[in-house]
Design a protein around this motif. Structure first.
Motif, short mmCIF file in Angstrom:
data_model
loop_
_atom_site.label_atom_id
_atom_site.label_comp_id
_atom_site.label_asym_id
_atom_site.label_seq_id
_atom_site.Cartn_x
_atom_site.Cartn_y
_atom_site.Cartn_z
N TRP A 169 -4.68 -1.33 -0.50
CA TRP A 169 -3.52 -2.69 -0.65
C TRP A 169 -2.10 -2.12 0.13
N LEU A 170 -2.01 -0.52 -0.37
CA LEU A 170 -0.66 -0.01 0.45
C LEU A 170 -0.84 0.93 0.44
N ARG A 193 -5.08 0.45 4.64
CA ARG A 193 -4.51 -0.40 4.58
C ARG A 193 -5.60 -1.92 5.62
N ALA A 196 3.92 -7.70 -1.42
CA ALA A 196 4.03 -6.21 -1.55
C ALA A 196 4.96 -4.94 -1.98
N ARG A 197 6.13 -6.05 -2.41
CA ARG A 197 7.85 -5.69 -2.52
C ARG A 197 8.26 -4.87 -4.22
N TYR A 205 -3.02 -5.37 -7.92
CA TYR A 205 -2.61 -6.15 -6.81
C TYR A 205 -3.91 -7.44 -7.31
N PHE A 224 -0.28 0.55 -8.71
CA PHE A 224 -0.30 -0.68 -7.24
C PHE A 224 -1.41 -1.57 -7.47
N LEU A 277 -0.12 8.02 -1.62
CA LEU A 277 -0.17 6.79 -3.02
C LEU A 277 0.16 7.75 -4.22
#
Lengths: 323, 323
Positions: free
Chosen positions: A125-126, A130, A27-28, A305, A301, A294
């Motif tokens: 995911w982010l 989460r 996740a960078r 994923y 994103f 987000l």
């Protein structure tokens, strides 16, 4: 920065903006490209823009292993054949085999996904989801879209049309909708509906939702009261729909995203009152109804994923070609 | 008859009737026991009756391998702890660890399941849903229950309260419901709602649904017209709810079961008209809305299926103890 073990590229292909992001499997964010969707140049030019953006990001990540590409698009997806069916925003792509064409050009697995579904996955995911395996996302815009995550996977339904929350009936005799129905959620709670209510409330002929928000928060007297009432009506319609979704899915988390979100404090109290009254499941569980976090990057994103999660994300009866 | 390789026992524990069936994994019925649920004798006596019925069936199947027992009950199930929460029909069992107690007495895996969920699974195994992986069942009775099968598995939701279709709001300002809401589907389309509408339509104070059906099909003139109108109203409410479910789940099959089913020809046309108008997913797909075929045995057979399907039937975060 050391090369990541594995990464993917997410693309968000909208009618106006084309964006791409490279993200590592931990996740960078490794790189990002934003531009316009050059629809006037034609479909092939847009595909070329996407492929160039992906290659550019891939080059910049040199040494890693590009697992694949996820592409989020507005409209229904024929998951099996990998194309868009009937998108208002991308008519040039209707029934064009965009997935296979990009796969051919890139030599990498490509996964096509509806943008609201991708946004739901991005939040899971982010973002705001989460810590849950199941969540339901409603995206508020000119219409209302939806995405459903069950057991950590996007829920598509039998032909990819699950989660059409904008066309749930909330008022059986309500506002007419272009879909042929009346009382659809999006005719009572979208940005478009806010503008329509502003007209009915004599705030102006074509007042954008953000201007109605400004009137509600900055003006005084009768105009302010009318603007506030519009958001309350929007909240009531959302509450009826979400109560039904709570009764149907019993998910732990329901998220809202989109343009009208800044008006949360104006519409959420009425919304939550309706849900409380209309769902004993809500009253007897720890169900949360919250803002997505987000913003307009959730779909981007979420798209990134998809290749990292591999084919486990797909319904068991579908297969994505890998070359 | 040769001994089957593997079989299970399904139990349907209702407030009135207690039934058990032994079924082989290739769907042959090996034995059946029916009786009353002797609630007045107390909870332990009812458990004893169940255990005795299961042992009797097991003995009769001597030589086979009893994979386990499935028990269908009305009310919400705490799947993790294996007990019923708040059942109107089986108050003595509220929060009693019925699954573990039966497991202890039988020395076999026991799976507890909501009766509507079990019925949905029964229809999928042996009934109207044999060729689909996803289906939605609405059970029409004094209330309206529901069961959802996704990817061949019962969909429970996060705390086992998914599929509460009876309390979906179909008319936001509609009939008041004991749940605190108004306009719940079951206040406009259940057998109870038919009787209430018969009162409003001056057909009598407490006319059972089957008598309203008789008036609609056998009488003439104004009384007949009123009775027919009641079923049309029932169909409209069902149509609004089912259209929403089609828009949400995009399942290939929606089934109806229960007492009012013989009135299908009276309520189904109005129901299908509403669904067509209110769901473009329905109009653009091969979605079917049909009668369930197993009648009141769907839950019994669905319960029997559960131990044969093993733990794959359960959400990934739950575990059933096996001894």
């Amino acid at each position: 920065m050391p090369s990541p073990r594995k990464y993917s590229v997410g693309v968000d292909l909208g009618g106006t903006n084309l964006r791409a992001v490279a993200v590592s499997d931990d996740a960078r964010v490794l790189g990002k490209i934003s531009g316009d969707t050059n629809l006037s140049a034609g479909r092939d030019a847009v595909i070329k823009d996407m492929v160039n953006a992906i290659r550019k990001l891939d080059d910049a990540c040199g040494g890693g292993d590009l697992a694949g590409v996820g592409v989020a698009v507005p409209g229904f997806i024929d998951m099996k054949r990998g194309f868009i069916v009937g998108s208002n925003n991308l008519p040039q792509f209707d029934r064009f085999p965009i997935r296979d064409e990009m796969n051919r050009l890139l030599g990498k697995p490509v996964i096509l996904e509806n943008d609201a579904n991708a946004a739901a996955m991005g939040e899971r995911w982010l973002g705001a989801g989460r810590e849950v395996d199941d969540l339901v996302l409603l995206t508020l815009g000119t219409g209302i879209g939806g995405g459903v995550i069950l057991n950590g996977k996007i829920f598509h339904g039998s032909i990819g049309m699950a989660g059409e929350f904008g066309h749930m009936t909330v008022y059986p005799g309500g506002n007419p909708c272009g879909c042929g129905n009346e009382g659809c959620l999006e005719k009572h709670a979208s940005a478009t509906a806010i503008t329509a209510m502003a007209r009915l409330m004599q705030l102006g002929e074509s007042v954008p939702a953000r201007e109605v928000f400004r009137i509600a928060t900055e003006e005084t007297g009768d105009r302010q009261w009318r603007a506030i009432r519009i958001f309350e009506k929007m909240g009531e319609a959302l509450g009826i729909a979400i109560a039904n979704l709570v009764n149907v899915f019993n998910a732990p988390l329901y998220l809202l995203s989109g343009g009208p979100l800044p008006a949360w404090d104006l519409f959420a109290p009425a919304m939550l009152d309706e849900v409380k009254r209309r769902s004993f499941t809500f009253r007897n569980s720890k169900t949360r109804i919250e803002r997505a976090v987000l913003g307009n990057e959730a779909g981007l994103f979420g798209a990134a994923y998809l290749p990292l999660a591999g084919h486990t994300l797909l319904p068991h009866h579908l297969e994505i070609e890998e070359n």
